[in-house]
Design a protein around this motif. Structure first.
Motif, PDB file in Angstrom:
ATOM      1  N   SER A  30      -7.063  37.093 -13.521  1.00 43.33           N
ATOM      2  CA  SER A  30      -7.535  38.069 -13.085  1.00 43.33           C
ATOM      3  C   SER A  30      -7.043  37.911 -10.954  1.00 43.33           C
ATOM      4  N   GLY A  31      -6.583  36.980 -10.947  1.00 42.13           N
ATOM      5  CA  GLY A  31      -5.787  36.356 -10.072  1.00 42.13           C
ATOM      6  C   GLY A  31      -6.539  35.287  -8.702  1.00 42.13           C
ATOM      7  N   VAL A  32      -7.604  34.462  -9.305  1.00 41.04           N
ATOM      8  CA  VAL A  32      -8.104  33.649  -8.767  1.00 41.04           C
ATOM      9  C   VAL A  32      -7.023  32.810  -8.839  1.00 41.04           C
ATOM     10  N   ALA A  33      -6.729  32.099  -7.682  1.00 37.26           N
ATOM     11  CA  ALA A  33      -5.350  30.845  -7.820  1.00 37.26           C
ATOM     12  C   ALA A  33      -6.015  29.984  -8.220  1.00 37.26           C
ATOM     13  N   THR A  34      -7.428  29.220  -7.798  1.00 34.84           N
ATOM     14  CA  THR A  34      -7.352  27.747  -8.208  1.00 34.84           C
ATOM     15  C   THR A  34      -8.833  28.530  -9.303  1.00 34.84           C
ATOM     16  N   PRO A  35      -8.790  28.389 -11.187  1.00 31.83           N
ATOM     17  CA  PRO A  35      -9.150  28.572 -11.718  1.00 31.83           C
ATOM     18  C   PRO A  35     -11.002  27.192 -12.304  1.00 31.83           C
ATOM     19  N   LEU A  36      -9.905  26.814 -11.932  1.00 29.17           N
ATOM     20  CA  LEU A  36     -10.872  25.063 -11.858  1.00 29.17           C
ATOM     21  C   LEU A  36     -11.305  24.344 -10.718  1.00 29.17           C
ATOM     22  N   SER A  37     -11.803  23.170 -10.234  1.00 26.68           N
ATOM     23  CA  SER A  37     -12.373  22.456  -8.981  1.00 26.68           C
ATOM     24  C   SER A  37     -11.849  21.054  -9.714  1.00 26.68           C
ATOM     25  N   ILE A  38     -12.016  20.232  -9.401  1.00 29.23           N
ATOM     26  CA  ILE A  38     -11.549  18.937  -9.273  1.00 29.23           C
ATOM     27  C   ILE A  38     -11.485  17.978  -7.569  1.00 29.23           C
ATOM     28  N   GLY A  39     -11.726  17.002  -8.023  1.00 31.59           N
ATOM     29  CA  GLY A  39     -12.128  15.343  -7.114  1.00 31.59           C
ATOM     30  C   GLY A  39     -10.724  14.472  -7.597  1.00 31.59           C
ATOM     31  N   GLY A  40     -10.999  13.675  -6.922  1.00 33.25           N
ATOM     32  CA  GLY A  40     -10.697  12.453  -7.010  1.00 33.25           C
ATOM     33  C   GLY A  40     -10.963  12.005  -8.197  1.00 33.25           C
ATOM     34  N   THR A  41     -10.099  10.259  -8.954  1.00 33.26           N
ATOM     35  CA  THR A  41      -9.915  10.206  -9.865  1.00 33.26           C
ATOM     36  C   THR A  41     -10.889  10.062 -10.890  1.00 33.26           C
ATOM     37  N   TRP A  42     -12.281   9.609  -9.421  1.00 35.58           N
ATOM     38  CA  TRP A  42     -13.372   9.157 -10.889  1.00 35.58           C
ATOM     39  C   TRP A  42     -14.021  10.924 -11.043  1.00 35.58           C
ATOM     40  N   THR A  43     -13.884  11.744 -10.279  1.00 37.78           N
ATOM     41  CA  THR A  43     -14.367  13.320 -11.639  1.00 37.78           C
ATOM     42  C   THR A  43     -13.358  13.930 -12.823  1.00 37.78           C
ATOM     43  N   GLN A  44     -11.583  13.226 -12.396  1.00 38.54           N
ATOM     44  CA  GLN A  44     -11.192  13.701 -13.460  1.00 38.54           C
ATOM     45  C   GLN A  44     -11.902  13.180 -14.921  1.00 38.54           C
ATOM     46  N   THR A  45     -11.788  12.109 -15.123  1.00 37.91           N
ATOM     47  CA  THR A  45     -12.594  10.845 -15.526  1.00 37.91           C
ATOM     48  C   THR A  45     -13.501  11.582 -16.345  1.00 37.91           C
TER      49      THR A  45
END
Length: 437
Positions: free
Chosen positions: A202-217
């Motif tokens: 639909s044109g959104v460049a960043t569908p998902l936002s993340i932070g540093g390593t612990w947010t990825q875990t």
């Protein structure tokens, strides 16, 4: 795990917290539940009470600031000292705390996660039991027995819980989902990934936002628990856990796919910025604990209008659990002041005020849902539902001790760079074999 044994660590059978589980009374829970634990005892013990947390930003800081104001009023003889250290969901704070404890300079009290994380401090004799405080607060008559079980080691309780959080929540920007033509909640992880693709198309460049390593875990464990279900997920932290199973490998591949829709993050990026991206319409989704509620509200955003939330979908309704709690460090300079702080944070008044601001729900069961946000009321209902399966968070210290979680985070950080599934599986298996008993 070394030495002492933590009751019911990461087992699904003891993690089904419900209203029925809260009504039992034992010797420890038969204390006078009407004790006004939030009422000062002659103004408090006096002296400085240094409180060590990682609540240095966002809604967490707002909640701690409110506690400070209340504590000063209720215990005027005590002097509150804010020792918060920012960053990394506590990773920076835990590193400094470890140094202070090793050097014989403990704070008045420090924040820890209920569950396996406390074992490191207990095994090192760095914290004292707080059985008397829990009994004074009402014991099992006000705290769920299964929560107290998770705090109990060799018959003693070592911390006072102040909140309950759900880690596996998917937060969404309603306008961006509408733009992408998404009108329903997905029923599994694959469906959510398909929705991420729709948002991108639909044109959104960043569908998902993340932070540093612990947010990825946290994102990875949410996918993992959704795919495996409560029993198989919880079994990962036992001696028989299989980190090289097909279900784990599938979850890693889906996690890798999710990262293709995300922003580029560095290890030091904390959670508020990632949540703000959804609130501000720069990202459609973010997976974060429900402390994010207050972050949306602080930005003037309205639930169900500007943003929405659902648990990561999968084979069961999973509640990925963590609880913040406070300790009585061994050798602290003002134990009387620390006990005042513990009485205070375990009280009905403090937990009501704090959790309303932080976005969490109270561990005390005698607190009405009145005045809590619509999301929080739904979380309270989910937490007590017999259809909800409650598991322990990896990223937030409930499922594994600090050393194990540190190795998992290191493996996740490497995976973020190389995206090599085999390397991640090998690292997760090695960590399990090193720490699981």
């Amino acid at each position: 795990m070394r030495g002492k044994k933590l009751a019911a660590l990461a087992t699904a059978s003891l993690l089904v917290l419900s209203g029925a589980a809260c009504g039992s009374t034992t010797e420890s829970g038969s204390a006078d539940a009407t004790t006004p634990a939030s009422t000062p005892k002659a103004g408090g013990a006096g002296g400085t009470v240094g409180v060590f947390t990682w609540w240095a930003d966002g809604s967490e800081k707002k909640g701690l600031d409110a506690l400070e104001v209340m504590f000063k009023k209720q215990y005027p003889n005590d002097t509150f000292q804010n020792l918060a250290v920012a960053g990394g969901s506590g990773s920076n704070a835990k590193a400094k705390l470890a140094s202070d404890l090793k050097n014989g300079n403990p704070p008045g009290s420090f924040q820890g996660h209920a569950g396996a994380e406390l074992m490191d401090y207990i095994d090192a004799d760095q914290v004292e039991p707080v059985d008397d405080i829990i009994k004074e607060l009402g014991g099992e008559s006000v705290f769920p027995k299964t929560l107290l079980d998770k705090l109990t080691v060799d018959g003693h309780i070592y911390s006072v819980p102040v909140d309950i959080h759900r880690a596996n929540v998917v937060w969404s920007n309603t306008a961006l989902l509408k733009k992408a033509g998404i009108t329903s909640t997905p029923t599994d992880v694959a469906g959510w990934l398909a929705d991420l693709q729709k948002v991108k198309d639909s044109g959104v460049a960043t569908p998902l936002s993340i932070g540093g390593t612990w947010t990825q875990t946290e994102l990875f464990e949410s996918i993992l628990a959704s795919n495996l279900g409560a029993d198989e997920y919880s079994k990962l932290f036992s001696k028989d856990g299989k980190w090289d199973s097909d279900g784990v490998k599938q979850s890693i591949e889906q996690y890798k796919k999710a990262l293709t829709f995300a922003n580029t993050a560095s290890d030091g990026d904390d959670w508020p910025n990632a949540t703000d991206m959804v609130a501000d319409g720069k990202a459609a989704y973010n997976v974060m604990g429900d402390w994010a509620v207050a972050q949306f509200e602080m930005k003037g955003k309205t639930y169900k209008t500007d943003w929405d939330a659902f648990a990561m979908p999968g084979k069961e309704n999973i509640f990925d659990f963590l609880a913040d709690s406070f300790t009585l460090p061994a050798g602290t300079k003002n134990p009387g002041g620390t006990q005042d702080w513990l009485r205070f944070v375990g009280s009905k008044d403090a937990q009501t005020t704090f959790n309303k601001l932080k976005g969490s729900i109270p561990p005390r069961t005698d607190i009405s849902s009145d005045g809590f946000s619509a999301y929080q009321r739904s979380a309270m209902k989910d937490f007590k539902s017999s259809d909800t399966k409650i598991v322990s968070s990896i990223a937030h210290g409930a499922a594994v001790p600090l050393a194990w979680s540190s190795e998992i985070n290191t493996a996740m950080s490497k995976f973020y760079q190389d995206k090599n599934t085999d390397n991640l599986v090998s690292a997760l298996v090695a960590s399990h074999d090193k720490y699981a008993q």
